[in-house]
Design an enzyme around this catalytic site. Structure first.
Site, PDB file in Angstrom:
ATOM      1  N   ASP A 198      -9.042   0.683   0.925  1.00  0.00           N
ATOM      2  CA  ASP A 198      -8.605  -0.711   0.894  1.00  0.00           C
ATOM      3  C   ASP A 198      -8.835  -1.259   2.300  1.00  0.00           C
ATOM      4  O   ASP A 198      -8.146  -0.887   3.256  1.00  0.00           O
ATOM      5  CB  ASP A 198      -7.122  -0.800   0.498  1.00  0.00           C
ATOM      6  CG  ASP A 198      -6.643  -2.248   0.363  1.00  0.00           C
ATOM      7  OD1 ASP A 198      -7.186  -3.115   1.057  1.00  0.00           O
ATOM      8  OD2 ASP A 198      -5.716  -2.487  -0.431  1.00  0.00           O
ATOM      9  N   TYR A 203      -0.236  -0.874  -0.059  1.00  0.00           N
ATOM     10  CA  TYR A 203       0.227  -2.157  -0.590  1.00  0.00           C
ATOM     11  C   TYR A 203       1.171  -1.905  -1.776  1.00  0.00           C
ATOM     12  O   TYR A 203       0.912  -1.033  -2.605  1.00  0.00           O
ATOM     13  CB  TYR A 203      -0.987  -2.970  -1.028  1.00  0.00           C
ATOM     14  CG  TYR A 203      -0.630  -4.306  -1.619  1.00  0.00           C
ATOM     15  CD1 TYR A 203      -0.178  -5.339  -0.806  1.00  0.00           C
ATOM     16  CD2 TYR A 203      -0.719  -4.525  -2.982  1.00  0.00           C
ATOM     17  CE1 TYR A 203       0.167  -6.558  -1.350  1.00  0.00           C
ATOM     18  CE2 TYR A 203      -0.380  -5.752  -3.527  1.00  0.00           C
ATOM     19  CZ  TYR A 203       0.069  -6.764  -2.706  1.00  0.00           C
ATOM     20  OH  TYR A 203       0.412  -7.969  -3.248  1.00  0.00           O
TER      21      TYR A 203
HETATM   22  C1  PLP Z   1      -2.563  -8.491  -0.945  1.00  0.00           C
HETATM   23  C2  PLP Z   1      -3.073  -7.131  -0.912  1.00  0.00           C
HETATM   24  C3  PLP Z   1      -3.481  -6.477  -2.089  1.00  0.00           C
HETATM   25  C4  PLP Z   1      -3.356  -7.113  -3.460  1.00  0.00           C
HETATM   26  O1  PLP Z   1      -4.203  -8.220  -3.582  1.00  0.00           O
HETATM   27  P1  PLP Z   1      -3.944  -9.453  -4.583  1.00  0.00           P
HETATM   28  O2  PLP Z   1      -5.099 -10.336  -4.313  1.00  0.00           O
HETATM   29  O3  PLP Z   1      -2.612 -10.040  -4.234  1.00  0.00           O
HETATM   30  O4  PLP Z   1      -3.941  -8.889  -5.963  1.00  0.00           O
HETATM   31  C5  PLP Z   1      -3.993  -5.208  -1.971  1.00  0.00           C
HETATM   32  N1  PLP Z   1      -4.078  -4.570  -0.774  1.00  0.00           N
HETATM   33  C6  PLP Z   1      -3.688  -5.167   0.361  1.00  0.00           C
HETATM   34  C7  PLP Z   1      -3.816  -4.420   1.650  1.00  0.00           C
HETATM   35  C8  PLP Z   1      -3.168  -6.456   0.342  1.00  0.00           C
HETATM   36  O5  PLP Z   1      -2.764  -7.025   1.478  1.00  0.00           O
END
Ligand code: PLP
Length: 430
Positions: free
Chosen positions: A219, A136
């Site tokens: 993630d 991201y």
């Molecule tokens: C959107 C996203 C983030 C960041 O999240 P926020 O809630 O916008 O801070 C991190 N990792 C992935 C894979 C995302 O899609």
């Protein structure tokens, strides 16, 4: 009895000894109506601070919160102040642990709040982070521009690289003895490349010593918490942008970090002092979202499978990136079978041509909106090369497989025939 103890006591998690599934517990787990005048739903505890029953109780709560005594269990942590804890957030954390079967969870005001707090909790100057690419955009920036400012080294590898090859690269870097964390985003955004969580957990174990445990953080925003459970494959920490599928209605920004009680205790301490705690209103909205999480993610996935199949047959589409279309027998397919329970609802595809054709397609959409973000009830489309991933240099974009003709689609819960009609119409334009 503290309020928290009443919560814990009230958990109905089995019937006749049979464990209830997460989707059955999302409406009640961790909350007792008696606690709020019989209110079926957990109210919004829109308060910054909580009244102590006595000075002694207040003292005891702080001793626990600040770790001044160690003979206490988590259960006794009382409500103090909403930057530390709040009933809406505690219940949300308890419910989120169910899907991943994690011991504990910490929620944040954003996904980036969770990710940055996870890094700062477990890393110190001199450490090395090995991470999959692409990640991201915000995470990429944090790794390359913020962690490095504090003397933490980072080393990226392409998501599709064989783990053995990554290990060779790590050895060649001369920094292998400083490895402290492996950070993985899988499926990768926007290419849907898969990274083998189990293989990298083994690698982390090989570089752990009695003094230092190399942590694996995943993630899990794209497939979790329903379709992928990294802790079961050896990971230590799971991260979410709860803004996406968990929130699911494109109306709240939030994040979460899950793992062992011991690790999450440290993550919560970081959260307290960075002040990245989510507010009660966000917590309440997410509790509401969790009740329909499985329904939404299931419908989105069913729609996405049909949309992906449609795209593969369209003459103006060159390539479709979607786990359900992986070739049997390929390495990526093996990883998919090993760690994913479903292909999810994120599809990327290359349109024949380049940026011009991709833009014409995006401008020709009507029901599907042109916007970043993903995982909501409505379908969204965007152009990674010039939008979500525009801060990545063109050469790096190319190495990661992010092309000028690529469109990323987050499939929603609309009628799938309408989604296809909308795409079909826009493709005629392209
Ligand atoms: C959107 C996203 C983030 C960041 O999240 P926020 O809630 O916008 O801070 C991190 N990792 C992935 C894979 C995302 O899609």
């Amino acid at each position: 009895m503290t309020k928290k103890q009443i919560f814990k006591k009230s958990r109905v998690v089995t019937i006749d000894g049979k464990k209830l599934r997460p989707e059955s517990l999302m409406m009640s787990y961790g909350y007792h109506p008696e606690w709020s005048e019989g209110a079926l739903k957990c109210p919004i505890f829109q308060t910054s601070t909580f009244v102590f029953e006595s000075a002694e109780k207040g003292k005891a709560f702080f001793e626990i919160a600040y770790g001044l005594r160690d003979d206490v269990s988590q259960e006794q942590l009382g409500l103090i102040y909403s930057r530390l804890n709040n009933p809406d957030l505690e219940i949300l954390e308890d419910r989120l642990t169910l899907w991943d079967e994690a011991e504990d969870c910490a929620v944040f005001e954003s996904g980036m709040g969770a990710i940055s707090s996870c890094f700062t909790t477990f890393l110190k100057p001199g450490d090395l982070v090995l991470f999959s690419e692409p990640v991201y955009g915000g995470t990429d920036y944090f790794l390359n521009n913020i962690l490095t400012k504090f003397g933490i080294d980072v080393l990226g590898f392409q998501a599709q690289t064989d783990p053995a090859e990554v290990e060779q690269m790590l050895k060649r870097s001369g920094k292998a003895d400083r490895l402290a964390m492996v950070y993985i985003e899988t499926p990768a955004n926007p290419t849907n490349d898969l990274v083998d969580i189990g293989a990298f957990s083994d690698l982390a174990k090989n570089y752990s010593t009695s003094e230092k445990r190399v942590l694996v953080a995943i993630d899990n925003t794209f497939l979790g918490p329903l379709w992928q459970h990294p802790l079961k494959h050896g990971a230590d920490l799971v991260l979410y942008s709860a803004t996406k599928f968990i929130g699911g209605h494109s109306d709240v920004i939030a994040g979460a970090c899950l793992g062992s009680a011991e690790m999450i205790k440290d993550v919560k301490a970081t959260r307290t002092f960075f002040g990245a705690m989510a507010g009660p209103w966000s917590g309440w909205l997410l509790l509401r979202s969790l009740e329909t999480l499985k329904m939404r993610m299931t419908q989105q996935m069913e729609n996405a499978k049909i949309v992906a199949d449609f795209l593969t047959t369209h003459p103006k589409i060159e390539k479709v990136y979607y786990p359900n279309l992986l070739k049997e027998g390929s390495k990526q397919y093996e990883v998919y079978k090993k760690q994913c329970l479903s292909p999810g609802s994120m599809i990327s595809f290359d349109i024949k041509g380049g940026e011009k054709e991709a833009f014409r397609f995006l401008n020709g959409l009507s029901m599907i909106k042109l916007a970043v973000s993903l995982g909501g009830t409505e379908s969204l489309a965007e152009h990674p090369a010039t939008m979500t991933h525009s801060d990545i240099e063109p050469a790096m974009q190319k190495a990661m497989g992010i092309t000028e003709k690529m469109v990323r689609l987050s499939v929603g819960v609309e009628n799938v025939d309408d989604i296809i009609a909308c795409i079909n119409h826009a493709l005629e334009n392209a």
